[in-house]
Design a protein around this motif. Sequence first.
Motif, PDB file in Angstrom:
ATOM      1  N   LEU A 146       7.159   6.952  11.806  1.00 36.05           N
ATOM      2  CA  LEU A 146       5.634   6.722  11.525  1.00 36.05           C
ATOM      3  C   LEU A 146       5.469   7.061   9.948  1.00 36.05           C
ATOM      4  O   LEU A 146       4.954   6.220   9.445  1.00 36.05           O
ATOM      5  CB  LEU A 146       4.736   7.388  12.559  1.00 36.05           C
ATOM      6  CG  LEU A 146       3.259   7.222  12.115  1.00 36.05           C
ATOM      7  CD1 LEU A 146       2.786   5.500  12.846  1.00 36.05           C
ATOM      8  CD2 LEU A 146       2.255   8.224  13.065  1.00 36.05           C
ATOM      9  N   HIS A 147       5.892   8.050   9.606  1.00 39.11           N
ATOM     10  CA  HIS A 147       5.736   8.455   8.244  1.00 39.11           C
ATOM     11  C   HIS A 147       6.546   7.482   7.448  1.00 39.11           C
ATOM     12  O   HIS A 147       6.150   6.858   6.344  1.00 39.11           O
ATOM     13  CB  HIS A 147       6.428  10.015   8.051  1.00 39.11           C
ATOM     14  CG  HIS A 147       6.339  10.308   6.640  1.00 39.11           C
ATOM     15  ND1 HIS A 147       5.307  10.382   5.618  1.00 39.11           N
ATOM     16  CD2 HIS A 147       7.513  10.430   5.742  1.00 39.11           C
ATOM     17  CE1 HIS A 147       5.922  10.975   4.545  1.00 39.11           C
ATOM     18  NE2 HIS A 147       7.077  10.956   4.492  1.00 39.11           N
ATOM     19  N   ASP A 148       7.630   7.192   7.676  1.00 40.91           N
ATOM     20  CA  ASP A 148       8.662   6.568   6.999  1.00 40.91           C
ATOM     21  C   ASP A 148       8.086   5.096   6.735  1.00 40.91           C
ATOM     22  O   ASP A 148       8.030   4.265   5.684  1.00 40.91           O
ATOM     23  CB  ASP A 148       9.974   6.299   8.046  1.00 40.91           C
ATOM     24  CG  ASP A 148      11.050   5.241   6.871  1.00 40.91           C
ATOM     25  OD1 ASP A 148      11.285   5.635   5.899  1.00 40.91           O
ATOM     26  OD2 ASP A 148      11.626   4.383   7.512  1.00 40.91           O
ATOM     27  N   PHE A 182       9.185 -10.169   4.977  1.00 41.26           N
ATOM     28  CA  PHE A 182       9.002  -9.684   6.326  1.00 41.26           C
ATOM     29  C   PHE A 182       9.062  -8.104   6.588  1.00 41.26           C
ATOM     30  O   PHE A 182       9.237  -7.690   7.716  1.00 41.26           O
ATOM     31  CB  PHE A 182      10.102 -10.235   7.306  1.00 41.26           C
ATOM     32  CG  PHE A 182      10.092 -11.734   7.376  1.00 41.26           C
ATOM     33  CD1 PHE A 182       8.844 -12.359   8.217  1.00 41.26           C
ATOM     34  CD2 PHE A 182      10.723 -12.557   6.781  1.00 41.26           C
ATOM     35  CE1 PHE A 182       8.826 -13.812   8.277  1.00 41.26           C
ATOM     36  CE2 PHE A 182      10.582 -14.088   6.737  1.00 41.26           C
ATOM     37  CZ  PHE A 182       9.771 -14.533   7.807  1.00 41.26           C
ATOM     38  N   ALA A 183       8.606  -7.439   5.671  1.00 42.65           N
ATOM     39  CA  ALA A 183       8.687  -6.202   5.504  1.00 42.65           C
ATOM     40  C   ALA A 183       7.728  -5.528   6.582  1.00 42.65           C
ATOM     41  O   ALA A 183       7.821  -4.550   7.256  1.00 42.65           O
ATOM     42  CB  ALA A 183       8.441  -5.445   4.115  1.00 42.65           C
ATOM     43  N   GLU A 184       6.320  -6.088   6.545  1.00 41.09           N
ATOM     44  CA  GLU A 184       5.521  -5.545   7.592  1.00 41.09           C
ATOM     45  C   GLU A 184       5.747  -5.743   8.801  1.00 41.09           C
ATOM     46  O   GLU A 184       5.514  -5.245   9.771  1.00 41.09           O
ATOM     47  CB  GLU A 184       3.988  -6.354   7.200  1.00 41.09           C
ATOM     48  CG  GLU A 184       3.336  -5.723   5.980  1.00 41.09           C
ATOM     49  CD  GLU A 184       1.721  -5.896   5.915  1.00 41.09           C
ATOM     50  OE1 GLU A 184       1.198  -6.654   6.934  1.00 41.09           O
ATOM     51  OE2 GLU A 184       1.191  -5.658   4.997  1.00 41.09           O
ATOM     52  N   LEU A 212       8.272   0.731  14.497  1.00 39.80           N
ATOM     53  CA  LEU A 212       7.132   1.541  15.057  1.00 39.80           C
ATOM     54  C   LEU A 212       7.225   1.111  16.702  1.00 39.80           C
ATOM     55  O   LEU A 212       7.148   2.109  17.643  1.00 39.80           O
ATOM     56  CB  LEU A 212       5.916   1.334  14.886  1.00 39.80           C
ATOM     57  CG  LEU A 212       5.511   1.977  13.486  1.00 39.80           C
ATOM     58  CD1 LEU A 212       4.402   1.756  12.663  1.00 39.80           C
ATOM     59  CD2 LEU A 212       5.705   3.367  13.490  1.00 39.80           C
ATOM     60  N   THR A 213       7.104  -0.209  17.201  1.00 38.21           N
ATOM     61  CA  THR A 213       7.071  -0.491  18.608  1.00 38.21           C
ATOM     62  C   THR A 213       8.344   0.202  19.154  1.00 38.21           C
ATOM     63  O   THR A 213       8.303   0.468  20.592  1.00 38.21           O
ATOM     64  CB  THR A 213       7.158  -1.716  18.888  1.00 38.21           C
ATOM     65  OG1 THR A 213       7.857  -2.899  18.254  1.00 38.21           O
ATOM     66  CG2 THR A 213       5.528  -2.338  18.358  1.00 38.21           C
ATOM     67  N   LYS A 214       9.433  -0.041  18.696  1.00 36.99           N
ATOM     68  CA  LYS A 214      10.567   0.470  19.225  1.00 36.99           C
ATOM     69  C   LYS A 214      10.685   1.935  19.525  1.00 36.99           C
ATOM     70  O   LYS A 214      11.505   2.479  20.384  1.00 36.99           O
ATOM     71  CB  LYS A 214      11.820   0.110  18.205  1.00 36.99           C
ATOM     72  CG  LYS A 214      13.345   0.250  18.576  1.00 36.99           C
ATOM     73  CD  LYS A 214      14.177   0.070  17.608  1.00 36.99           C
ATOM     74  CE  LYS A 214      14.561  -1.426  17.345  1.00 36.99           C
ATOM     75  NZ  LYS A 214      15.428  -1.695  16.298  1.00 36.99           N
ATOM     76  N   HIS A 215       9.828   2.704  18.564  1.00 37.02           N
ATOM     77  CA  HIS A 215       9.783   4.132  18.754  1.00 37.02           C
ATOM     78  C   HIS A 215       8.490   4.655  19.509  1.00 37.02           C
ATOM     79  O   HIS A 215       7.977   5.491  19.668  1.00 37.02           O
ATOM     80  CB  HIS A 215       9.766   4.843  17.410  1.00 37.02           C
ATOM     81  CG  HIS A 215      11.003   4.681  16.932  1.00 37.02           C
ATOM     82  ND1 HIS A 215      11.535   3.675  16.043  1.00 37.02           N
ATOM     83  CD2 HIS A 215      12.239   5.513  16.926  1.00 37.02           C
ATOM     84  CE1 HIS A 215      12.935   3.776  15.844  1.00 37.02           C
ATOM     85  NE2 HIS A 215      13.384   4.931  16.284  1.00 37.02           N
ATOM     86  N   GLY A 216       7.940   3.591  20.293  1.00 36.41           N
ATOM     87  CA  GLY A 216       6.840   3.941  21.298  1.00 36.41           C
ATOM     88  C   GLY A 216       5.342   3.833  20.689  1.00 36.41           C
ATOM     89  O   GLY A 216       4.388   4.220  21.321  1.00 36.41           O
ATOM     90  N   TYR A 217       5.186   3.332  19.573  1.00 37.42           N
ATOM     91  CA  TYR A 217       3.972   3.047  19.145  1.00 37.42           C
ATOM     92  C   TYR A 217       3.347   1.723  19.130  1.00 37.42           C
ATOM     93  O   TYR A 217       4.088   0.654  19.538  1.00 37.42           O
ATOM     94  CB  TYR A 217       3.852   3.424  17.536  1.00 37.42           C
ATOM     95  CG  TYR A 217       4.228   4.577  17.113  1.00 37.42           C
ATOM     96  CD1 TYR A 217       2.855   5.567  17.105  1.00 37.42           C
ATOM     97  CD2 TYR A 217       5.342   4.934  16.635  1.00 37.42           C
ATOM     98  CE1 TYR A 217       3.380   6.961  16.594  1.00 37.42           C
ATOM     99  CE2 TYR A 217       5.529   6.242  16.390  1.00 37.42           C
ATOM    100  CZ  TYR A 217       4.555   7.083  16.124  1.00 37.42           C
ATOM    101  OH  TYR A 217       4.964   8.578  15.909  1.00 37.42           O
TER     102      TYR A 217
END
Length: 132
Positions: A31-33, A86-88, A95-100
């Motif tokens: 998330l910080h990254d 496509f950075a965003e 983030l979705t891959k990590h549960g956000y």
Amino acid sequence: MAGKVLRPGPHRWLWYALGGRLPEAHREWVLHDVTSKTWLWRHGLRTTFLIGPLSAVWLLLPGPLGLRLSLVLLALLVGYFYSFAFAEENAEHRLTKHGYDYGTGKRIRAAAKAEAEADVRERYLARYRQPE
């Protein structure tokens, strides 16, 4: 961010740069990254780890040096162009891959930008729009 954020080790960061998922312990770091002030620079570094080795291999191909350098330059320009275009999306996918939830990164970056702009506006008004 509250608490201590656990950074991944070099081997895990390389896996993450290549698109892999980090363990749950690194969730807040992800998330910080993708939401810090330097998130685009970080994205560029990850992109370099993807297209850099391929470009280096192309330099070793047989053929005239000018042609090889042109090939590498074109590959870098196209690679970085599409990466930053496509950075965003890439950040949201990480983030979705990590549960956000999808959109978390964009929302956090927008809030930080609004806060920074409000501070700049406040300083501007204090300096140039003093009441008479």
